[in-house]
Write a protein that holds these residues in place. Structure first.
Motif, PDB file in Angstrom:
ATOM      1  N   GLU A  80       0.849  -1.186   0.000  1.00  0.00           N
ATOM      2  CA  GLU A  80       0.000   0.000   0.000  1.00  0.00           C
ATOM      3  C   GLU A  80       0.891   1.244   0.000  1.00  0.00           C
ATOM      4  N   GLY A  81       0.621   2.144  -0.909  1.00  0.00           N
ATOM      5  CA  GLY A  81       1.397   3.370  -1.005  1.00  0.00           C
ATOM      6  C   GLY A  81       2.723   3.217  -1.723  1.00  0.00           C
ATOM      7  N   TRP A  82       2.958   2.041  -2.314  1.00  0.00           N
ATOM      8  CA  TRP A  82       4.238   1.786  -2.990  1.00  0.00           C
ATOM      9  C   TRP A  82       4.530   2.839  -4.046  1.00  0.00           C
ATOM     10  N   GLN A  83       3.530   3.215  -4.844  1.00  0.00           N
ATOM     11  CA  GLN A  83       3.730   4.211  -5.899  1.00  0.00           C
ATOM     12  C   GLN A  83       4.149   5.568  -5.344  1.00  0.00           C
ATOM     13  N   ASP A  84       3.743   5.856  -4.099  1.00  0.00           N
ATOM     14  CA  ASP A  84       4.108   7.141  -3.491  1.00  0.00           C
ATOM     15  C   ASP A  84       5.602   7.244  -3.222  1.00  0.00           C
ATOM     16  N   ASN A  85       6.313   6.117  -3.253  1.00  0.00           N
ATOM     17  CA  ASN A  85       7.768   6.142  -3.066  1.00  0.00           C
ATOM     18  C   ASN A  85       8.499   6.698  -4.283  1.00  0.00           C
ATOM     19  N   PHE A  86       7.778   6.942  -5.364  1.00  0.00           N
ATOM     20  CA  PHE A  86       8.417   7.431  -6.591  1.00  0.00           C
ATOM     21  C   PHE A  86       8.087   8.887  -6.888  1.00  0.00           C
ATOM     22  N   ARG A  87       7.359   9.533  -5.995  1.00  0.00           N
ATOM     23  CA  ARG A  87       6.994  10.934  -6.225  1.00  0.00           C
ATOM     24  C   ARG A  87       7.020  11.690  -4.908  1.00  0.00           C
ATOM     25  N   MET A  88       7.160  12.993  -5.040  1.00  0.00           N
ATOM     26  CA  MET A  88       7.121  13.848  -3.862  1.00  0.00           C
ATOM     27  C   MET A  88       5.665  14.167  -3.555  1.00  0.00           C
ATOM     28  N   LEU A  89       5.291  13.951  -2.318  1.00  0.00           N
ATOM     29  CA  LEU A  89       3.933  14.221  -1.887  1.00  0.00           C
ATOM     30  C   LEU A  89       3.850  15.614  -1.273  1.00  0.00           C
ATOM     31  N   GLU A  90       2.652  16.110  -1.154  1.00  0.00           N
ATOM     32  CA  GLU A  90       2.447  17.424  -0.562  1.00  0.00           C
ATOM     33  C   GLU A  90       3.081  17.462   0.825  1.00  0.00           C
ATOM     34  N   GLY A  91       3.822  18.500   1.082  1.00  0.00           N
ATOM     35  CA  GLY A  91       4.495  18.660   2.367  1.00  0.00           C
ATOM     36  C   GLY A  91       5.909  18.114   2.403  1.00  0.00           C
ATOM     37  N   GLU A  92       6.277  17.285   1.441  1.00  0.00           N
ATOM     38  CA  GLU A  92       7.651  16.780   1.399  1.00  0.00           C
ATOM     39  C   GLU A  92       8.553  17.812   0.738  1.00  0.00           C
ATOM     40  N   THR A  93       9.778  17.886   1.236  1.00  0.00           N
ATOM     41  CA  THR A  93      10.747  18.816   0.667  1.00  0.00           C
ATOM     42  C   THR A  93      11.966  18.054   0.190  1.00  0.00           C
ATOM     43  N   LEU A  94      12.652  18.629  -0.753  1.00  0.00           N
ATOM     44  CA  LEU A  94      13.892  18.024  -1.223  1.00  0.00           C
ATOM     45  C   LEU A  94      14.887  17.930  -0.079  1.00  0.00           C
ATOM     46  N   ALA A  95      14.980  18.975   0.735  1.00  0.00           N
ATOM     47  CA  ALA A  95      15.914  18.958   1.869  1.00  0.00           C
ATOM     48  C   ALA A  95      15.582  17.810   2.822  1.00  0.00           C
ATOM     49  N   GLY A  96      14.311  17.581   3.092  1.00  0.00           N
ATOM     50  CA  GLY A  96      13.897  16.492   3.970  1.00  0.00           C
ATOM     51  C   GLY A  96      14.223  15.132   3.385  1.00  0.00           C
ATOM     52  N   LEU A  97      14.017  14.984   2.076  1.00  0.00           N
ATOM     53  CA  LEU A  97      14.329  13.710   1.424  1.00  0.00           C
ATOM     54  C   LEU A  97      15.827  13.450   1.431  1.00  0.00           C
ATOM     55  N   LEU A  98      16.621  14.493   1.207  1.00  0.00           N
ATOM     56  CA  LEU A  98      18.080  14.337   1.228  1.00  0.00           C
ATOM     57  C   LEU A  98      18.568  13.995   2.636  1.00  0.00           C
ATOM     58  N   GLU A  99      17.968  14.603   3.650  1.00  0.00           N
ATOM     59  CA  GLU A  99      18.347  14.293   5.027  1.00  0.00           C
ATOM     60  C   GLU A  99      18.014  12.842   5.370  1.00  0.00           C
ATOM     61  N   ALA A 100      16.850  12.372   4.957  1.00  0.00           N
ATOM     62  CA  ALA A 100      16.471  10.976   5.201  1.00  0.00           C
ATOM     63  C   ALA A 100      17.456  10.036   4.507  1.00  0.00           C
TER      64      ALA A 100
END
Length: 170
Positions: A80-100
């Motif tokens: 569930e939500g697998w496709q969401d791993n390939f796109r940025m969702l509302e509220g997500e930031t590039l800085a947050g993704l890079l930190e993760a």
């Protein structure tokens, strides 16, 4: 007291981590200077965007680390939500993704340093894309992560070039 993150990693372990770090760089380099909007932009017929690629590789690496530590049960198997791993969702930031992504990289380095042996293995989860009854060692998982990261680094480079002409190399 020495912790796993304080240990000096040498030999094969260092080589594997260095190869992974090189491809991590080539995955994240295309994100340099992008806005969150640009990082979420699709520039090809696929669903892929630079932020989504970083998010996907982070989730994939985290899942495989869980496999190394706990076997197939650690991977979860939640589709569930697998496709969401390939796109940025509302509220997500590039800085947050890079930190993760940096956090999972630190976890990988600590785990590789602390493993008693890279031959530690577990049976793969049952899935149509895995050979029935196959086992993967920690070494095999690391090699898989290197390949996965390198493949998606190439995707990120193409997407970035389509955004503004910037290239990772050349």
């Amino acid at each position: 007291m020495t912790t796993a993150t304080d240990q000096v990693t040498t030999g094969e372990r260092a080589d594997l981590l260095e190869a992974l770090a090189k491809h991590r760089f080539f995955l994240t380099f295309p994100a340099r200077g992008l806005t969150d909007e640009q990082a979420g932009q699709r520039t090809t017929a696929s669903e892929l965007c630079i932020g989504g690629l970083i998010k996907h590789v982070t989730a994939t690496e985290r899942s495989w680390l869980d496999f190394i530590e706990r076997g197939a049960e650690g991977m979860g198997g939640n589709e569930e939500g697998w496709q969401d791993n390939f796109r940025m969702l509302e509220g997500e930031t590039l800085a947050g993704l890079l930190e993760a992504y940096e956090q999972v990289g630190r976890r990988t380095a600590a785990l590789v340093a602390s493993l008693p042996d890279l031959d530690v293995s577990h049976p793969l989860p049952e899935a149509p894309w895995f050979e029935p009854g196959a086992r993967w060692s920690a070494r095999r998982v690391l090699l898989h992560l290197i390949g996965e990261t390198a493949q998606h680094a190439g995707h990120a480079d193409i997407i970035r070039e389509a955004i503004d002409g910037a290239k990772s190399m050349g």
